[in-house]
Scaffold this active site. Structure first.
Site, short mmCIF file in Angstrom:
data_model
loop_
_atom_site.label_atom_id
_atom_site.label_comp_id
_atom_site.label_asym_id
_atom_site.label_seq_id
_atom_site.Cartn_x
_atom_site.Cartn_y
_atom_site.Cartn_z
N HIS A 58 -4.01 3.37 -5.02
CA HIS A 58 -4.27 2.13 -4.80
C HIS A 58 -3.74 1.41 -6.43
O HIS A 58 -3.61 0.13 -6.15
CB HIS A 58 -5.47 1.68 -4.36
CG HIS A 58 -5.28 0.95 -2.84
ND1 HIS A 58 -4.56 1.25 -2.33
CD2 HIS A 58 -6.43 0.09 -2.45
CE1 HIS A 58 -4.87 0.76 -1.07
NE2 HIS A 58 -6.31 -0.15 -1.43
N ARG B 158 0.93 -1.09 0.32
CA ARG B 158 0.09 0.59 0.36
C ARG B 158 0.68 1.45 -0.45
O ARG B 158 2.19 1.42 0.41
CB ARG B 158 -0.75 -0.13 1.23
CG ARG B 158 -2.17 -1.03 1.24
CD ARG B 158 -2.98 -0.65 2.47
NE ARG B 158 -3.69 -1.79 1.97
CZ ARG B 158 -3.79 -3.00 3.72
NH1 ARG B 158 -2.47 -3.67 3.18
NH2 ARG B 158 -4.59 -3.96 3.19
N TYR C 282 -11.32 -6.74 -6.08
CA TYR C 282 -10.41 -5.82 -5.93
C TYR C 282 -8.96 -5.57 -7.51
O TYR C 282 -8.94 -4.61 -7.65
CB TYR C 282 -9.67 -6.09 -4.57
CG TYR C 282 -8.44 -5.69 -4.27
CD1 TYR C 282 -8.59 -4.30 -3.63
CD2 TYR C 282 -6.73 -5.78 -4.75
CE1 TYR C 282 -7.75 -3.07 -2.82
CE2 TYR C 282 -5.93 -4.88 -4.17
CZ TYR C 282 -6.02 -3.68 -3.86
OH TYR C 282 -5.63 -2.60 -2.99
#
Length: 180
Positions: free
Chosen positions: A128, A40, A163
């Site tokens: 992201h 991240r 995702y």
């Protein structure tokens, strides 16, 4: 919260890497770390020179508080070797130009990513995107959703597929062929 997408086209990823390699070493390293580790952005920004001198990046994730150990890929290792040359071990990798030895902020990292999006006419891009792009290409290369799920600390395969955009890709393919 906006939902961002991975960059799915390997040629665009290569073009972005080439562009940043030539224009901004700091942003290039930030991009490479994200694309090669799946970390991240908050975990990338806290990295210091000493954290990337071995074979692995070992860190405690800010979000999950779990320890993470990620192998430094050959491409990343080569770029880091050149980038950290003659930098002190306590220096932040993604260092702000303002102040002394502070990383850029998350909002500055977002501005960098938005600048990349504008430069390459990309939509739904944010910090992201780097993590999702890593996941997308990892899945495409190895087709191992269980391992990717563990790398991301996700609770289910379905969450991971959504995702990284695979679920959307599947829906798009089916809708393209759909006739009524």
């Amino acid at each position: 919260m906006r939902f961002v997408q991975p960059i799915r086209d390997p040629e665009i990823v290569a073009d972005i890497k080439d562009h940043l390699r030539d224009t901004n070493a700091r942003n290039y390293i930030m991009l490479l770390i994200g694309l090669n580790t799946g970390l991240r952005i908050a975990d990338i920004l806290k990295l210091r020179v000493r954290d990337v001198t071995g074979t692995h990046i070992v860190t405690t994730e800010i979000k999950t508080k779990k320890q993470k150990r990620v192998l430094i890929t050959h491409e990343l290792k080569q770029a880091l070797k050149e980038y950290i040359q003659e930098k002190p071990s306590n220096e932040f990798l993604i260092k702000s130009r303002e102040g002394q030895n502070r990383p850029i902020t998350g909002s500055m990292a977002y501005k960098v990513m938005r600048g990349i999006a504008a430069e390459f006419c990309l939509q739904e891009i944010g910090c992201h995107t780097l993590r999702k792009t890593f996941g997308y290409f990892f899945y495409k290369q190895y087709n191992d959703i269980a391992l990717l799920m563990r790398l991301f600390n996700h609770s289910s395969e379905k969450v991971t597929l959504r995702y990284i955009g695979i679920e959307q890709d599947t829906m798009d393919v089916h809708l393209k062929r759909f006739k009524i």
